[in-house]
Design a protein around this motif. Structure first.
Motif, PDB file in Angstrom:
ATOM      1  N   THR A 186       0.857  -1.176   0.000  1.00 26.87           N
ATOM      2  CA  THR A 186       0.000   0.000   0.000  1.00 26.87           C
ATOM      3  C   THR A 186       0.895   1.227   0.000  1.00 26.87           C
ATOM      4  OG1 THR A 186      -1.686  -1.215   1.221  1.00 26.87           O
ATOM      5  CG2 THR A 186      -1.859   1.183   1.219  1.00 26.87           C
ATOM      6  N   ILE A 187       0.725   2.073  -1.015  1.00 26.15           N
ATOM      7  CA  ILE A 187       1.578   3.249  -1.172  1.00 26.15           C
ATOM      8  C   ILE A 187       0.718   4.485  -1.437  1.00 26.15           C
ATOM      9  CG2 ILE A 187       3.552   1.918  -2.026  1.00 26.15           C
ATOM     10  CD1 ILE A 187       2.749   2.838  -4.869  1.00 26.15           C
ATOM     11  N   PRO A 188       1.260   5.678  -1.215  1.00 27.22           N
ATOM     12  CA  PRO A 188       0.502   6.897  -1.539  1.00 27.22           C
ATOM     13  C   PRO A 188       0.269   7.011  -3.047  1.00 27.22           C
ATOM     14  CG  PRO A 188       2.395   7.403  -0.143  1.00 27.22           C
ATOM     15  CD  PRO A 188       2.533   5.986  -0.569  1.00 27.22           C
ATOM     16  N   LYS A 189      -0.924   7.454  -3.432  1.00 26.49           N
ATOM     17  CA  LYS A 189      -1.226   7.658  -4.853  1.00 26.49           C
ATOM     18  C   LYS A 189      -0.350   8.758  -5.441  1.00 26.49           C
ATOM     19  CE  LYS A 189      -6.066   6.233  -4.689  1.00 26.49           C
ATOM     20  NZ  LYS A 189      -7.468   6.682  -4.771  1.00 26.49           N
ATOM     21  N   ASP A 190      -0.108   9.793  -4.672  1.00 27.33           N
ATOM     22  CA  ASP A 190       0.706  10.924  -5.129  1.00 27.33           C
ATOM     23  C   ASP A 190       1.804  11.156  -4.085  1.00 27.33           C
ATOM     24  OD1 ASP A 190       1.818  13.320  -5.926  1.00 27.33           O
ATOM     25  OD2 ASP A 190      -0.100  14.329  -6.231  1.00 27.33           O
ATOM     26  N   PRO A 191       2.916  10.427  -4.195  1.00 29.65           N
ATOM     27  CA  PRO A 191       3.932  10.480  -3.137  1.00 29.65           C
ATOM     28  C   PRO A 191       4.542  11.854  -2.897  1.00 29.65           C
ATOM     29  CG  PRO A 191       4.664   9.094  -4.975  1.00 29.65           C
ATOM     30  CD  PRO A 191       3.272   9.516  -5.269  1.00 29.65           C
ATOM     31  N   ILE A 192       4.651  12.688  -3.933  1.00 28.83           N
ATOM     32  CA  ILE A 192       5.234  14.020  -3.747  1.00 28.83           C
ATOM     33  C   ILE A 192       4.308  14.890  -2.899  1.00 28.83           C
ATOM     34  CG2 ILE A 192       5.958  16.139  -4.922  1.00 28.83           C
ATOM     35  CD1 ILE A 192       6.782  14.270  -7.298  1.00 28.83           C
ATOM     36  N   LYS A 193       3.045  14.920  -3.253  1.00 22.59           N
ATOM     37  CA  LYS A 193       2.070  15.691  -2.476  1.00 22.59           C
ATOM     38  C   LYS A 193       1.970  15.127  -1.066  1.00 22.59           C
ATOM     39  CE  LYS A 193      -2.787  17.157  -2.538  1.00 22.59           C
ATOM     40  NZ  LYS A 193      -4.053  17.131  -3.298  1.00 22.59           N
ATOM     41  N   PHE A 194       1.933  13.811  -0.950  1.00 22.78           N
ATOM     42  CA  PHE A 194       1.825  13.125   0.337  1.00 22.78           C
ATOM     43  C   PHE A 194       2.958  13.555   1.266  1.00 22.78           C
ATOM     44  CE2 PHE A 194       2.583   9.400   3.062  1.00 22.78           C
ATOM     45  CZ  PHE A 194       1.311   9.137   3.539  1.00 22.78           C
ATOM     46  N   LEU A 195       4.202  13.410   0.815  1.00 24.15           N
ATOM     47  CA  LEU A 195       5.355  13.759   1.639  1.00 24.15           C
ATOM     48  C   LEU A 195       5.376  15.253   1.947  1.00 24.15           C
ATOM     49  CD1 LEU A 195       8.049  13.132   3.037  1.00 24.15           C
ATOM     50  CD2 LEU A 195       9.156  13.410   0.803  1.00 24.15           C
ATOM     51  N   SER A 196       5.144  16.079   0.944  1.00 26.50           N
ATOM     52  CA  SER A 196       5.205  17.530   1.138  1.00 26.50           C
ATOM     53  C   SER A 196       4.170  18.009   2.145  1.00 26.50           C
ATOM     54  CB  SER A 196       5.028  18.252  -0.190  1.00 26.50           C
ATOM     55  OG  SER A 196       6.084  17.918  -1.064  1.00 26.50           O
ATOM     56  N   LEU A 197       2.964  17.466   2.094  1.00 25.79           N
ATOM     57  CA  LEU A 197       1.930  17.893   3.040  1.00 25.79           C
ATOM     58  C   LEU A 197       2.229  17.415   4.455  1.00 25.79           C
ATOM     59  CD1 LEU A 197      -1.335  17.587   0.929  1.00 25.79           C
ATOM     60  CD2 LEU A 197      -0.159  19.672   1.694  1.00 25.79           C
ATOM     61  N   ILE A 198       2.804  16.244   4.597  1.00 27.47           N
ATOM     62  CA  ILE A 198       3.209  15.791   5.933  1.00 27.47           C
ATOM     63  C   ILE A 198       4.280  16.736   6.480  1.00 27.47           C
ATOM     64  CG2 ILE A 198       4.314  13.975   7.293  1.00 27.47           C
ATOM     65  CD1 ILE A 198       3.192  11.980   5.203  1.00 27.47           C
ATOM     66  N   LEU A 199       5.284  17.037   5.665  1.00 27.58           N
ATOM     67  CA  LEU A 199       6.348  17.940   6.097  1.00 27.58           C
ATOM     68  C   LEU A 199       5.791  19.317   6.446  1.00 27.58           C
ATOM     69  CD1 LEU A 199       9.154  17.066   3.520  1.00 27.58           C
ATOM     70  CD2 LEU A 199       8.988  16.321   5.917  1.00 27.58           C
ATOM     71  N   PHE A 200       4.913  19.839   5.610  1.00 28.96           N
ATOM     72  CA  PHE A 200       4.322  21.161   5.821  1.00 28.96           C
ATOM     73  C   PHE A 200       3.565  21.230   7.140  1.00 28.96           C
ATOM     74  CE2 PHE A 200       0.459  23.844   5.003  1.00 28.96           C
ATOM     75  CZ  PHE A 200       1.080  25.077   5.145  1.00 28.96           C
ATOM     76  N   HIS A 201       2.628  20.320   7.320  1.00 26.78           N
ATOM     77  CA  HIS A 201       1.804  20.369   8.530  1.00 26.78           C
ATOM     78  C   HIS A 201       2.600  19.961   9.772  1.00 26.78           C
ATOM     79  CE1 HIS A 201      -1.678  21.539   6.329  1.00 26.78           C
ATOM     80  NE2 HIS A 201      -1.647  20.461   5.572  1.00 26.78           N
TER      81      HIS A 201
END
Length: 140
Positions: free
Chosen positions: A60-75
């Protein structure tokens, strides 16, 4: 701020950015996707692959890994900053951080693993092996 639960430091060329992954990060992440916590599964997909021995496996992986990682880092960075009275970041900062650390770097994997662990733990950060066992301390 508890630095043992969901706390990660990004060591970047511009300095160290603390990231705190917990209930706040999870809530803000879901808001960014326009979903509730019960719908968090919608940001993931299941991929089939063969392991080294040729066995069929799924992951199971993120559909959009760039957005996924960036939003985790941001928040997560904003959460840590709010807890310490620091400045607020903009989402573009987090995309730059993701560019610098890379999607498959050990720190990216650590961030995503901590976030997924938080999801599995009902939104709370997962206790690490580094945290002292309170029961042992009380018995001494």
């Amino acid at each position: 701020m508890n630095k043992l639960l969901g706390y990660i430091e990004l060591e970047l060329s511009t300095g160290v950015i603390p990231v705190k992954i917990g209930c706040y990060t999870l809530e803000k992440f879901c808001e960014s996707y326009g979903i509730g916590l019960v719908d968090i599964g919608s940001v993931f997909e299941v991929k089939e692959y063969k392991d080294a021995e040729g066995n069929q496996k799924t992951s199971t992986i993120p559909k959009d890994p760039i957005k996924f990682l960036s939003l985790i880092l941001f928040h997560g960075a904003n959460y840590a900053s709010k807890l310490t009275g620091g400045k607020e970041f903009i989402v573009e900062n987090a995309y730059e951080w993701a560019d610098e650390i890379g999607l498959s770097s050990p720190i990216s994997i650590k961030v995503m693993t901590a976030f997924i662990g938080s999801i599995m733990n009902g939104g709370s950060p997962v206790r690490t092996d580094e945290e002292p066992d309170k029961k042992k301390e009380q018995s001494l």
